[in-house]
Design a protein around this motif. Structure first.
Motif, PDB file in Angstrom:
ATOM      1  N   VAL A  75       2.153   4.929  -4.909  1.00  0.00           N
ATOM      2  CA  VAL A  75       2.302   4.140  -3.898  1.00  0.00           C
ATOM      3  C   VAL A  75       2.759   2.490  -4.157  1.00  0.00           C
ATOM      4  N   ASP A  76       2.187   2.013  -5.112  1.00  0.00           N
ATOM      5  CA  ASP A  76       2.485   0.745  -5.763  1.00  0.00           C
ATOM      6  C   ASP A  76       4.053   0.602  -6.259  1.00  0.00           C
ATOM      7  N   SER A  77       4.362   1.713  -7.096  1.00  0.00           N
ATOM      8  CA  SER A  77       5.659   1.568  -7.646  1.00  0.00           C
ATOM      9  C   SER A  77       6.731   2.383  -6.964  1.00  0.00           C
ATOM     10  N   PHE A  78       6.382   3.053  -5.822  1.00  0.00           N
ATOM     11  CA  PHE A  78       7.201   3.632  -4.898  1.00  0.00           C
ATOM     12  C   PHE A  78       8.361   2.737  -4.382  1.00  0.00           C
ATOM     13  N   ASP A  79       9.599   3.128  -4.566  1.00  0.00           N
ATOM     14  CA  ASP A  79      11.107   2.557  -4.158  1.00  0.00           C
ATOM     15  C   ASP A  79      11.541   3.550  -3.466  1.00  0.00           C
ATOM     16  N   SER A  80      11.933   3.166  -2.011  1.00  0.00           N
ATOM     17  CA  SER A  80      12.673   4.024  -0.945  1.00  0.00           C
ATOM     18  C   SER A  80      13.930   4.859  -1.718  1.00  0.00           C
ATOM     19  N   ASP A  81      14.397   4.078  -2.543  1.00  0.00           N
ATOM     20  CA  ASP A  81      15.816   4.738  -3.353  1.00  0.00           C
ATOM     21  C   ASP A  81      15.286   6.107  -4.128  1.00  0.00           C
ATOM     22  N   ASN A  82      14.155   6.170  -4.185  1.00  0.00           N
ATOM     23  CA  ASN A  82      13.584   7.343  -5.019  1.00  0.00           C
ATOM     24  C   ASN A  82      12.925   8.358  -4.232  1.00  0.00           C
ATOM     25  N   THR A  83      13.111   8.350  -2.958  1.00  0.00           N
ATOM     26  CA  THR A  83      12.253   9.080  -2.030  1.00  0.00           C
ATOM     27  C   THR A  83      12.844  10.724  -2.482  1.00  0.00           C
ATOM     28  N   ASN A  84      13.800  11.142  -2.630  1.00  0.00           N
ATOM     29  CA  ASN A  84      13.954  12.462  -3.079  1.00  0.00           C
ATOM     30  C   ASN A  84      13.375  12.905  -4.436  1.00  0.00           C
ATOM     31  N   ILE A  85      13.327  11.728  -5.308  1.00  0.00           N
ATOM     32  CA  ILE A  85      12.507  12.123  -6.611  1.00  0.00           C
ATOM     33  C   ILE A  85      11.024  12.411  -6.076  1.00  0.00           C
ATOM     34  N   VAL A  86      10.349  11.822  -5.674  1.00  0.00           N
ATOM     35  CA  VAL A  86       8.909  11.944  -5.020  1.00  0.00           C
ATOM     36  C   VAL A  86       8.872  13.265  -4.319  1.00  0.00           C
ATOM     37  N   TYR A  87       9.648  13.268  -3.410  1.00  0.00           N
ATOM     38  CA  TYR A  87       9.572  14.582  -2.705  1.00  0.00           C
ATOM     39  C   TYR A  87       9.524  15.601  -3.528  1.00  0.00           C
ATOM     40  N   ASN A  88      10.739  15.726  -4.431  1.00  0.00           N
ATOM     41  CA  ASN A  88      10.623  16.897  -5.394  1.00  0.00           C
ATOM     42  C   ASN A  88       9.366  17.125  -6.250  1.00  0.00           C
ATOM     43  N   ALA A  89       8.908  16.141  -6.736  1.00  0.00           N
ATOM     44  CA  ALA A  89       7.662  15.807  -7.515  1.00  0.00           C
ATOM     45  C   ALA A  89       6.471  16.460  -6.904  1.00  0.00           C
ATOM     46  N   ILE A  90       6.330  15.939  -5.614  1.00  0.00           N
ATOM     47  CA  ILE A  90       5.304  16.607  -4.509  1.00  0.00           C
ATOM     48  C   ILE A  90       5.371  18.115  -4.544  1.00  0.00           C
ATOM     49  N   GLN A  91       6.670  18.432  -4.301  1.00  0.00           N
ATOM     50  CA  GLN A  91       7.001  20.004  -4.216  1.00  0.00           C
ATOM     51  C   GLN A  91       6.482  20.603  -5.262  1.00  0.00           C
ATOM     52  N   GLU A  92       6.849  20.169  -6.581  1.00  0.00           N
ATOM     53  CA  GLU A  92       6.746  20.760  -7.967  1.00  0.00           C
ATOM     54  C   GLU A  92       5.161  20.745  -8.070  1.00  0.00           C
ATOM     55  N   TRP A  93       4.516  19.789  -7.809  1.00  0.00           N
ATOM     56  CA  TRP A  93       3.056  19.735  -8.094  1.00  0.00           C
ATOM     57  C   TRP A  93       2.020  19.883  -6.947  1.00  0.00           C
ATOM     58  N   SER A  94       2.485  20.551  -5.935  1.00  0.00           N
ATOM     59  CA  SER A  94       1.630  21.039  -4.907  1.00  0.00           C
ATOM     60  C   SER A  94       0.642  21.866  -5.221  1.00  0.00           C
ATOM     61  N   ARG A  95      -0.579  22.081  -4.863  1.00  0.00           N
ATOM     62  CA  ARG A  95      -1.724  22.976  -4.894  1.00  0.00           C
ATOM     63  C   ARG A  95      -1.169  24.276  -4.421  1.00  0.00           C
ATOM     64  N   SER A  96      -1.452  25.299  -5.049  1.00  0.00           N
ATOM     65  CA  SER A  96      -1.253  26.656  -4.785  1.00  0.00           C
ATOM     66  C   SER A  96      -1.587  26.860  -3.180  1.00  0.00           C
ATOM     67  N   GLY A  97      -0.689  27.325  -2.470  1.00  0.00           N
ATOM     68  CA  GLY A  97      -1.019  27.572  -1.160  1.00  0.00           C
ATOM     69  C   GLY A  97      -0.771  26.527  -0.070  1.00  0.00           C
ATOM     70  N   TYR A  98      -0.446  25.327  -0.557  1.00  0.00           N
ATOM     71  CA  TYR A  98      -0.273  24.157   0.048  1.00  0.00           C
ATOM     72  C   TYR A  98       1.251  23.443   0.020  1.00  0.00           C
TER      73      TYR A  98
END
Length: 141
Positions: A75-98
């Motif tokens: 949260v502290d390091s997030f920059d809105s220019d990197n929204t797609n990067i964090v979105y992709n990382a969340i998708q990649e590292w989502s727990r199984s079934g979520y």
């Protein structure tokens, strides 16, 4: 060879002592999440730490601390220019079934904050690692 072995043993001792000192209690980030988002804390951070480490409680605390710290740092390091990067990382590292639930939560976020992230079921240390790695790569060219 002896010097390398001594170095390896020294590094193992540092990591071990670090794990023990971190295992004494929740860090400030974990306490903040537990106090402000108790249901989400129980359903995400605590749940996965217990699943991973069972009755090794010092490691359960270490894992909760590591995940909480990663969320707050993200949260502290997030920059809105990197929204797609964090979105992709969340998708990649989502727990199984979520994955689909996490995508839904992400799409409904009104701001990038702990309030929303703690609702997602992710390996936050890996999300943070991937976010940092991709942002660094993006900024290098």
């Amino acid at each position: 060879m002896i010097i390398n072995m001594k170095l390896i043993l020294f590094l193992i001792a540092i990591v071990f002592s670090s794990n023990l000192s971190n295992g004494q209690g929740l860090n400030s980030e974990a306490i903040y999440i537990k106090d402000n988002f108790p249901e989400e804390y129980e359903n995400t951070l605590k749940r996965y730490a217990l699943f991973e480490w069972k009755d090794d409680f010092s490691m359960v605390v270490y894992e909760i601390n590591r995940q909480a710290e990663s969320i707050v740092e993200l949260v502290d390091s997030f920059d809105s220019d990197n929204t797609n990067i964090v979105y992709n990382a969340i998708q990649e590292w989502s727990r199984s079934g979520y994955l689909s639930k996490n995508i839904k939560i992400f799409s409904e976020m009104t701001d990038f904050s702990v309030k929303y992230l703690i609702k997602m079921h992710c390996d936050w240390s890996m999300v943070k690692y991937e976010y940092d790695r991709q942002v660094e790569a993006k900024n290098s060219f």
